[in-house]
Design a protein around this motif. Structure first.
Motif, PDB file in Angstrom:
ATOM      1  N   ARG A  25       0.833  -1.206   0.000  1.00 59.89           N
ATOM      2  CA  ARG A  25       0.000   0.000   0.000  1.00 59.89           C
ATOM      3  C   ARG A  25       0.870   1.259   0.000  1.00 59.89           C
ATOM      4  NH1 ARG A  25      -4.305  -0.498   4.340  1.00 59.89           N
ATOM      5  NH2 ARG A  25      -5.428  -1.703   2.816  1.00 59.89           N
ATOM      6  N   TRP A  45     -10.043  -5.732  14.624  1.00 60.82           N
ATOM      7  CA  TRP A  45     -10.361  -6.737  13.614  1.00 60.82           C
ATOM      8  C   TRP A  45     -11.144  -6.103  12.473  1.00 60.82           C
ATOM      9  CZ3 TRP A  45     -14.905  -8.873  11.635  1.00 60.82           C
ATOM     10  CH2 TRP A  45     -14.732 -10.013  10.866  1.00 60.82           C
ATOM     11  N   ALA A  46     -10.837  -6.509  11.268  1.00 58.78           N
ATOM     12  CA  ALA A  46     -11.556  -5.979  10.108  1.00 58.78           C
ATOM     13  C   ALA A  46     -11.958  -7.141   9.212  1.00 58.78           C
ATOM     14  CB  ALA A  46     -10.672  -5.007   9.343  1.00 58.78           C
ATOM     15  N   TRP A  47     -13.076  -6.968   8.517  1.00 58.24           N
ATOM     16  CA  TRP A  47     -13.534  -8.015   7.603  1.00 58.24           C
ATOM     17  C   TRP A  47     -12.516  -8.214   6.489  1.00 58.24           C
ATOM     18  CZ3 TRP A  47     -17.920 -11.061   7.651  1.00 58.24           C
ATOM     19  CH2 TRP A  47     -18.869 -10.758   8.629  1.00 58.24           C
ATOM     20  N   PRO A  48     -12.196  -9.466   6.173  1.00 59.01           N
ATOM     21  CA  PRO A  48     -11.289  -9.712   5.055  1.00 59.01           C
ATOM     22  C   PRO A  48     -12.019  -9.532   3.723  1.00 59.01           C
ATOM     23  CG  PRO A  48     -11.961 -11.772   6.038  1.00 59.01           C
ATOM     24  CD  PRO A  48     -12.616 -10.693   6.840  1.00 59.01           C
ATOM     25  N   LEU A  49     -11.243  -9.428   2.648  1.00 58.59           N
ATOM     26  CA  LEU A  49     -11.835  -9.311   1.315  1.00 58.59           C
ATOM     27  C   LEU A  49     -12.602 -10.595   1.002  1.00 58.59           C
ATOM     28  CD1 LEU A  49     -11.838  -7.426  -1.198  1.00 58.59           C
ATOM     29  CD2 LEU A  49      -9.973  -8.803  -2.070  1.00 58.59           C
ATOM     30  N   PRO A  50     -13.827 -10.497   0.472  1.00 61.75           N
ATOM     31  CA  PRO A  50     -14.589 -11.712   0.176  1.00 61.75           C
ATOM     32  C   PRO A  50     -13.797 -12.651  -0.728  1.00 61.75           C
ATOM     33  CG  PRO A  50     -15.966  -9.785  -0.143  1.00 61.75           C
ATOM     34  CD  PRO A  50     -14.588  -9.290   0.137  1.00 61.75           C
ATOM     35  N   ASP A  77      -9.339  -1.815  -3.765  1.00 60.06           N
ATOM     36  CA  ASP A  77      -8.647  -1.066  -2.715  1.00 60.06           C
ATOM     37  C   ASP A  77      -8.497   0.425  -3.039  1.00 60.06           C
ATOM     38  OD1 ASP A  77      -8.494  -3.361  -1.353  1.00 60.06           O
ATOM     39  OD2 ASP A  77      -6.313  -3.492  -1.260  1.00 60.06           O
ATOM     40  N   PHE A  96      -9.469   3.195  -1.785  1.00 59.62           N
ATOM     41  CA  PHE A  96     -10.182   3.728  -0.626  1.00 59.62           C
ATOM     42  C   PHE A  96     -10.268   5.243  -0.614  1.00 59.62           C
ATOM     43  CE2 PHE A  96      -8.549  -0.398   0.916  1.00 59.62           C
ATOM     44  CZ  PHE A  96      -9.784  -1.019   0.878  1.00 59.62           C
ATOM     45  N   HIS A 153     -20.554  -7.579   2.048  1.00 61.54           N
ATOM     46  CA  HIS A 153     -19.259  -8.054   2.526  1.00 61.54           C
ATOM     47  C   HIS A 153     -18.133  -7.138   2.011  1.00 61.54           C
ATOM     48  CE1 HIS A 153     -16.713 -11.869   3.463  1.00 61.54           C
ATOM     49  NE2 HIS A 153     -16.100 -10.763   3.819  1.00 61.54           N
ATOM     50  N   TYR A 154     -18.254  -6.707   0.744  1.00 67.80           N
ATOM     51  CA  TYR A 154     -17.250  -5.778   0.207  1.00 67.80           C
ATOM     52  C   TYR A 154     -17.269  -4.462   0.976  1.00 67.80           C
ATOM     53  CZ  TYR A 154     -16.076  -8.651  -3.805  1.00 67.80           C
ATOM     54  OH  TYR A 154     -15.611  -9.665  -4.591  1.00 67.80           O
ATOM     55  N   ARG A 163     -18.204  -4.011   4.079  1.00 69.35           N
ATOM     56  CA  ARG A 163     -17.627  -4.222   5.414  1.00 69.35           C
ATOM     57  C   ARG A 163     -16.102  -4.270   5.318  1.00 69.35           C
ATOM     58  NH1 ARG A 163     -21.803  -8.720   7.859  1.00 69.35           N
ATOM     59  NH2 ARG A 163     -23.310  -7.219   8.635  1.00 69.35           N
ATOM     60  N   TYR A 164     -15.633  -4.928   4.254  1.00 71.82           N
ATOM     61  CA  TYR A 164     -14.179  -4.975   4.029  1.00 71.82           C
ATOM     62  C   TYR A 164     -13.647  -3.546   3.868  1.00 71.82           C
ATOM     63  CZ  TYR A 164      -9.909  -5.341   1.255  1.00 71.82           C
ATOM     64  OH  TYR A 164      -8.643  -5.168   0.768  1.00 71.82           O
ATOM     65  N   GLY A 195     -13.660  -1.600   7.112  1.00 71.10           N
ATOM     66  CA  GLY A 195     -12.607  -2.106   7.997  1.00 71.10           C
ATOM     67  C   GLY A 195     -11.238  -1.625   7.563  1.00 71.10           C
ATOM     68  N   GLN A 196     -10.970  -1.672   6.239  1.00 67.47           N
ATOM     69  CA  GLN A 196      -9.667  -1.241   5.742  1.00 67.47           C
ATOM     70  C   GLN A 196      -9.465   0.246   5.990  1.00 67.47           C
ATOM     71  OE1 GLN A 196      -7.139  -3.262   4.508  1.00 67.47           O
ATOM     72  NE2 GLN A 196      -8.570  -4.695   5.411  1.00 67.47           N
ATOM     73  N   THR A 243      -8.549   0.716   9.498  1.00 69.42           N
ATOM     74  CA  THR A 243      -7.172   0.278   9.733  1.00 69.42           C
ATOM     75  C   THR A 243      -6.187   1.336   9.237  1.00 69.42           C
ATOM     76  OG1 THR A 243      -7.947  -1.958   9.348  1.00 69.42           O
ATOM     77  CG2 THR A 243      -5.574  -1.652   9.365  1.00 69.42           C
ATOM     78  N   ILE A 244      -6.449   1.872   8.045  1.00 70.59           N
ATOM     79  CA  ILE A 244      -5.550   2.886   7.485  1.00 70.59           C
ATOM     80  C   ILE A 244      -5.491   4.100   8.418  1.00 70.59           C
ATOM     81  CG2 ILE A 244      -5.270   4.537   5.588  1.00 70.59           C
ATOM     82  CD1 ILE A 244      -6.471   2.391   3.738  1.00 70.59           C
ATOM     83  N   ARG A 295      -6.125   4.177  11.620  1.00 72.34           N
ATOM     84  CA  ARG A 295      -5.435   3.849  12.865  1.00 72.34           C
ATOM     85  C   ARG A 295      -3.928   3.822  12.655  1.00 72.34           C
ATOM     86  NH1 ARG A 295      -7.427  -0.889  13.572  1.00 72.34           N
ATOM     87  NH2 ARG A 295      -5.488  -1.972  13.159  1.00 72.34           N
TER      88      ARG A 295
END
Lengths: 192, 503
Positions: A80, A170-175, B404, B406, B435-436, B438-439, B442-443, B446-447, B449
């Motif tokens: 990244r 914790w974060a959801w992983p990529l599907p 990605d 974002f 689900h995408y 939520r991903y 979450g990402q 994380t970024i 943080r």
């Protein structure tokens, strides 16, 4: 003849005024440091680990800005960070040689610590507390996992541990990604 | 022709109409028997984790506070029965990660003895709103609709945003769920009283009780009470039974035609929304001095031998709850915590019932397999945008999340997504859109943080450099001073220190 002098005079006057304006502008809009260095530095993870071959994040940022270093040397930053720097510098992204590693945190085995303070001196972010001939300990939340404290320790009492996965982080992983399967496996293990 | 023209001017129809499967709509709420032990995770709400007030070996009474809130955004936890604290440690919780959480274990002594220190506030009409609100806070009440946001914060009065109206949310739009429905039918009087307490606390004048039209019995119950008690400021409104009708912002938009701005709360447009279960809990806490130690849970699904609604103590292990409904052997069953649209899959049934548990569903493997299909590429049909209650473009958002990108998702308002699952439900390509999202969320977290940590590390590292520099300069200055002092004193006293003076 007079026209010639008028032209010369007016142009010199114009040049003078522009010069003064420019001088004022440089004074008022002076840029401290190199903005591109600051921008690259802002993208780096600030572990100050030196894995890029430079003594810290700022020196690496300077080197990248001066095109003395490639964009793919920051290992903790991962893909990244590399992509962000490549984008900023306008160069082609390059693959990182080492794969992503789990975030680590240093841990001092306190009964073996002799209180030499060498690790404290080596810690770039002051995340170790202690005094001469006293046990040292690492402030886990401030440790960047740079491993710079390992080498100076004369008694080898510092371990690198994998950071535990926190529920709130914790974060959801990529599907459909590998990590999603990993998470599923972990759940199954929990069940067992 | 006229009809199709008129439809152009009508508001966009969003949401979906899934099959309701309300198997337990007529099943009266059963009282759960006493479990042998209870497990209480220290965080059952949105906000900060609680700190235990008890130690292993302590005896606690039913309703006694065993963990206190730490920080503002938090809700206390109370013992569901009298007994002994046997352990304080990690235990599995109903979280999609499968990670565990610090929990308090209570072994029931069978006496079920109440802690009577919490007084009843029978004269609540005369009391200051702040006293009632403090009671709600102490009772550990959090939104029982599923979001578990600490309730007392919603009841705060804000000078800049006076509350005009209170909306009582009786829209239980998730398929299978009937816990709120049964609560409305069986406890309508308490709920109306609780609603009046809320009106008193926020100094609002009017209230709307919003119920979907597939619950005519609940609507009738409330209407009867309101006519009998002449409560003209409370209005019962019937809603179409679409999904996600019960979502706060969507409900408000339907009822008042006003939109809650992105990133704002209903409070900012003079409204608050409370779930019926929460309102009942507020009533119990104020009138009876009962903290939040139990809730109604729907136990349903096609793999459940005896589906039903049950008043369950918080902390009851889910396997115990399933056993009471005849499901002993869970092999092959797929368990879901919450409704089928927004709930999370449970990998195991060891986790306890928490404040957010509105349902536990068990499905046969073939049912789940029929619903699970392989993802195929997007065909740009636009169905997802059509049904999205937040007016987003799910297919574009999912593409950005998958790649990605974002920095762009904010432009497409990812954080306005309520994760209701309508888009995934209608997608003909079976793309797991939610689900995408939520991903992506979450990402982004994380970024953010990691960026904050990097900034802090940069500060620490530059502080250290500055300190070293300062120390070095101080040392040099001291050395220079000594040198100067020596140079000044040297010629005056050459006989005392001849060697040094000479050199």
């Amino acid at each position: 003849m007079q026209n010639l002098f008028t032209a010369m005079l007016s142009f010199s006057l114009f040049a003078l005024i522009s010069g003064i304006l420019l001088a004022i502008a440089t004074r008022f809009f002076k840029v401290e440091g190199d903005p591109i260095v600051e921008k690259i530095d802002a993208l780096l993870p600030q572990t100050q680990c030196g894995q890029c071959g430079f003594p810290g994040c700022k020196p690496y940022a300077t080197a990248v800005a001066e095109e003395r270093a490639e964009v793919n040397h920051c290992i903790p930053g991962g893909e990244r960070t590399m992509l962000a720097i490549a984008d900023l510098m306008g160069v082609e992204p390059k693959e990182i040689e080492e794969g992503p590693t789990a975030p680590m945190v240093a841990f001092i085995r306190e009964d073996e610590c002799i209180g030499c303070t060498l690790c404290i001196k080596s810690c770039p972010v002051d995340a170790i507390v202690g005094a001469p001939k006293q046990y040292h300990t690492i402030i886990a939340k401030d440790c960047t996992g740079c491993t710079l404290c390992l080498e100076p320790c004369p008694v080898d009492c510092i371990d690198m541990l994998i950071k535990p996965e926190l529920l709130e982080h914790w974060a959801w992983p990529l599907p459909g990604s590998n990590r999603a399967e990993l998470g599923h496996e972990r759940k199954e293990q929990h069940h067992a | 022709m006229l009809k199709s023209l008129r439809s152009l001017f009508q508001p966009k129809v969003t949401g979906i109409y899934p099959e309701k499967h309300k198997l337990t709509a007529t099943a009266a709420i059963a009282e759960a028997p006493l479990s042998s032990h209870y497990i209480l995770p220290l965080k059952q709400h949105i906000g900060e984790i609680c700190t235990p007030l008890v130690r292993v070996g302590d005896r606690v009474l039913k309703g006694q506070k065993i963990a206190k809130s730490q920080g503002y955004l938090s809700a206390a936890i109370h013992a569901p029965t009298s007994g002994i604290i046997t352990k304080i440690g990690e235990h599995a919780i109903t979280h999609p990660s499968g990670l565990s959480m610090e929990s308090i274990f209570i072994e029931a002594d069978g006496n079920d003895q109440w802690d009577t220190t919490l007084a009843t506030l029978q004269d609540w009409k005369q009391l200051e709103p702040s006293i009632l609100r403090e009671r709600v806070r102490l009772s550990g009440i959090a939104g029982l609709g599923g979001a578990v946001f600490p309730t007392f914060i919603k009841l705060l009065q804000d000078k800049n945003h006076p509350i005009e109206s209170v909306i009582l949310n009786g829209a239980e739009c998730e398929p299978y769920l009937t816990n709120d429905h049964r609560l409305m039918v069986e406890h309508s009087e308490e709920i109306v009283l609780g609603l009046q307490m809320i009106l008193h606390m926020v100094k609002a004048n009017t209230a709307i009780i919003a119920i979907e039209d597939n619950k005519p019995d609940a609507i009738a119950c409330f209407q009867r009470i309101i006519t009998a008690q002449e409560l003209h400021h409370i209005e019962v409104k019937s809603l179409p039974s679409s999904y996600p009708q019960g979502s706060e912002k969507q409900l408000i938009e339907f009822l008042t035609k006003k939109q809650v701005p992105a990133g704002k709360l209903p409070l900012h447009i003079g409204l608050i929304c409370q779930n019926v279960g929460t309102t009942k809990a507020i009533h119990d806490a104020i009138l009876w001095g009962k903290p939040l130690i139990e809730r109604v849970v729907t136990v349903s699904g096609d793999a459940m031998p005896n589906p039903g609604n049950m008043r369950v103590r918080l902390g009851t292990p889910i396997d115990q709850l399933l056993a009471w409904h005849g499901l002993e052997n869970m092999d092959g069953c797929h368990l879901i915590h919450g409704g089928p649209m927004m709930g999370e899959r449970l990998g195991h049934a060891h986790a306890p019932v928490v404040k957010a548990t509105n349902a536990v569903l068990a499905f046969l493997p073939q049912t789940m397999m029929a619903a699970h299909k392989e993802e195929s590429p997007c065909i740009r049909c636009g169905d997802c945008s059509q049904v999205c209650p937040a007016s987003l473009t799910p297919n574009l958002l999912a593409d950005l999340c998958r790649q990605d990108q974002f920095e762009k998702v904010a432009d497409y308002h990812l954080f306005d997504c309520i994760e209701c699952g309508c888009c995934s439900y209608v997608c003909p390509s079976h793309i797991p859109l939610v689900h995408y999202f939520r991903y992506g969320k979450g990402q982004l977290a994380t970024i953010k943080r990691e960026k904050a940590f990097a900034d802090e590390s940069r500060q620490r590292s530059s502080a250290k450099e500055a300190r070293i520099q300062r120390e070095k300069e101080a040392k040099e200055a001291a050395a220079a001073k000594r040198k100067q002092a020596r140079a000044a004193t040297a010629p005056v006293t050459p006989p005392t220190q001849p060697t040094e003076g000479q050199s």
